[in-house]
Design an enzyme around this catalytic site. Structure first.
Site, PDB file in Angstrom:
ATOM      1  CB  SER A  83      41.407  39.321  38.315  1.00  0.00           C
ATOM      2  OG  SER A  83      41.032  38.151  37.629  1.00  0.00           O
ATOM      3  CE  LYS A  85      37.196  38.964  36.833  1.00  0.00           C
ATOM      4  NZ  LYS A  85      38.535  38.353  36.873  1.00  0.00           N
ATOM      5  CB  SER A  91      38.014  37.409  41.113  1.00  0.00           C
ATOM      6  OG  SER A  91      38.770  37.987  40.076  1.00  0.00           O
ATOM      7  CE  LYS A 104      38.749  41.359  41.016  1.00  0.00           C
ATOM      8  NZ  LYS A 104      39.544  40.245  41.598  1.00  0.00           N
TER       9      LYS A 104
END
Length: 436
Positions: free
Chosen positions: A75, A78, A135, A265
Site C-alpha cells: 500500500s 498509494k 489505506s 504510509k
C-alpha cells in the site's frame, strides 16, 4: 611502626583500586552512551530487506541498505495515487467537495477499506481520508477511476509517467492504484499492465520527498489517528501507522508513538511483507525513512525507530553557503552595452546540507554557469538572475541562482561610440604589434 606504615599502604592501595574500578566503569558506561548517540550505520542491524533514510528537503541520503533492489511496496503504492489526486486538485481538474461515484470494482476490492457500497457517492475529501488514513483500497480505486477518466489503466499510465517525471528509476513500475497483487485483484487485474507493482526503497524515498514538497497538505491527512468516514458511522477509521505522535496518549499505541512523526504510509501483503514510509520533523529537520520486507507488523516500526533515532541523534542541518555570497570563479559577469562592463554576482539563497553533528564542513566543489552573453545586456537590475552554481558536498549537489548585486545602467550611444573607437584602435595596435 612498620605495621602502621603497612596498614596505611594497604588503605591507600584499596582507595586507588576502588578509584581505578570506578574510572573503568565510568569509561565503559560513557562509551555505551556515546555509541548509542553516534552509532555508525553498520551498527543499526536492521531486520528488513531494504531501507533508506533521507533528508526531506534535499534528498540527501543518510543511510541505505539494499536500497536499489525492486520489491513489492504494497500500500505504499498509494502515495503515488495521493500525489496524482492532489495534482488534479491543484490544477482545478477536481475539487475537494466533488462527489465521486463508487464503481462495482471499487466497492468489491478486497483488503483494507470495504467501507463504501456500489454507486455510493462521497466527496473527494472523504474518499481521500479513506485512502490516506485507513489505506482504503475502495477509496483509492474510486479516486483513480475518477482522475483517470473512468479507467484505472489510464490512471496507471499517469502513475508511471509521474514516476519518470520526478526521477524515479526504471526499476519502478505500477500496474494498479492500490498496491494489491494480481492474485488479490483476480478478474480486476490489469490486462494492459502486467507484472506486479515494484519500487526500490530509494524510489519510495524519492516519491515521498516529492509528495511532501509539492503537496505538504498531505500531512494534514496522514497525521490523523482516527476519523469517521460518515458522521453516522459507529466506529472511526483507525490509522495503521502506530508511530504517529498523535498516539502518544493511546493505551495501545503510546509505546510506538514517535516525537514529530506525522506520516506517511504503511503497506502489507504476504508477498511484500510489512513495509513503512515514515516522516518526522524535529528542530527544523525533516527526515524520511523507508523500510521494506519486515517480518512482523511491529518490526517495521521498531526498525523505523532505529533509522529515525540514528538520523536525529547524529545529523543536523547546517548552512554551508550564506545568502548573497560571492563565489570563487564567479564573482563578476561581463555586461554588454552597460555603463559598467561588469556586474558583481552573489548567490540568491543560502545553501544548507545535512552534516554530522560537530563536523566542520569543508571541501565544497563549485561549478558555475552564466546565462548566454546575449542575455547579459544592460540595463540590468540588482537581483536579476545571471547564472547558476552547482555546489557539491560529499556527492550531494544543490543548485543556487547567481544574481546581480548591483544595477547596471545602459550606456548612452555617445559612450558606446567612443568605446567602439577605443576598441578599434586597441585591436589595431595589437595587430600591428604582432607583426614584429
Amino acid at each position: 611502626m612498620n605495621a602502621v606504615k603497612n596498614n596505611w599502604k594497604k588503605r591507600i592501595a584499596w582507595v586507588l583500586t576502588i578509584c581505578m574500578i570506578q574510572m573503568v566503569i565510568f569509561q565503559i558506561n560513557g562509551s555505551k552512551v556515546a555509541y548509542a548517540e553516534t552509532a555508525p550505520p553498520s551498527a543499526l542491524s536492521l531486520e528488513v530487506k531494504s531501507a533508506i533514510l533521507i533528508d526531506a528537503a534535499t534528498g540527501q541520503v543518510l543511510y541505505e541498505m539494499d536500497a536499489d533492489t525492486p520489491r513489492q511496496p504494497a500500500s505504499m503504492t498509494k502515495m503515488m495515487t495521493e500525489y496524482l489526486v492532489l495534482d488534479a486538485i491543484r490544477d482545478s481538474k477536481l475539487t475537494w467537495d466533488e462527489l465521486v461515484n463508487t464503481s462495482k470494482y471499487a466497492s468489491s476490492v478486497i483488503g483494507s477499506g470495504q467501507m463504501i457500497a456500489e454507486n455510493e457517492k462521497l466527496p473527494v475529501k472523504d474518499m481521500f481520508a479513506l485512502m490516506s488514513i485507513y489505506s482504503g483500497n475502495d477509496g483509492s480505486v474510486a479516486l483513480a477511476e475518477r482522475v483517470g477518466g473512468g479507467s484505472e489503466d489510464n490512471f496507471v499510465k499517469m502513475m508511471n509517467d509521474k514516476a519518470k517525471a520526478i526521477g524515479m528509476s526504471d526499476k519502478t513500475s505500477f500496474n494498479n492504484a492500490t498496491g494489491l497483487t494480481r492474485a488479490d485483484l483476480k478478474d480486476y487485474a490489469s490486462k494492459t499492465y502486467t507484472g506486479e507493482n515494484l519500487m526500490t526503497a530509494r524510489d519510495v524515498g524519492i516519491l515521498a520527498k516529492n509528495l511532501i514538497k509539492d503537496h505538504p497538505e498531505i500531512l494534514n491527512y496522514t497525521k490523523i489517528t482516527s476519523q469517521k468516514l460518515r458522521p453516522a458511522d459507529k466506529a472511526p477509521m483507525t490509522n495503521w501507522n502506530w508511530m504517529l505522535e498523535g498516539y502518544k496518549d493511546s493505551a495501545f499505541r503510546k509505546g510506538y508513538a514517535y516525537q514529530g512523526l506525522d506520516g506517511l504510509k504503511t503497506g502489507h501483503t504476504d508477498e511484500a511483507g510489512w513495509c513503512f514510509t515514515g516522516t518526522a520533523e524535529r528542530n527544523g529537520l525533516r527526515l524520511i525513512s523507508v523500510v521494506m520486507g519486515a517480518n512482523t507488523e511491529a518490526k517495521r516500526f521498531d526498525e523505523t525507530r532505529k533509522l529515525m533515532d540514528y538520523g536525529f541523534n547524529n545529523f543536523e542541518n547546517k548552512q554551508l553557503v550564506n545568502e548573497k555570497t560571492a563565489l570563487d570563479g564567479a564573482k563578476v559577469a561581463s555586461v554588454k552595452k552597460g555603463v559598467e562592463l561588469e556586474v558583481p554576482l552573489v548567490t540568491k539563497n543560502a545553501v544548507s546540507y545535512i552534516v554530522q553533528k560537530g563536523e566542520t564542513a569543508t571541501d565544497l566543489k563549485v561549478e558555475t554557469t552564466l546565462v548566454d552573453e546575449s542575455k547579459r545586456v544592460a540595463p540590468i537590475k540588482k537581483g536579476d538572475v545571471l547564472g547558476t552554481a552547482k555546489i557539491t558536498y560529499k556527492n550531494n549537489t544543490q543548485s543556487v541562482d547567481l544574481i546581480a548585486d548591483a544595477d547596471v545602467e545602459k550606456a548612452s550611444w555617445w559612450r558606446l561610440m567612443f568605446r567602439a573607437i577605443k576598441d578599434f584602435f586597441v585591436n589595431l595596435f595589437s595587430d600591428i604589434k604582432s607583426l614584429f
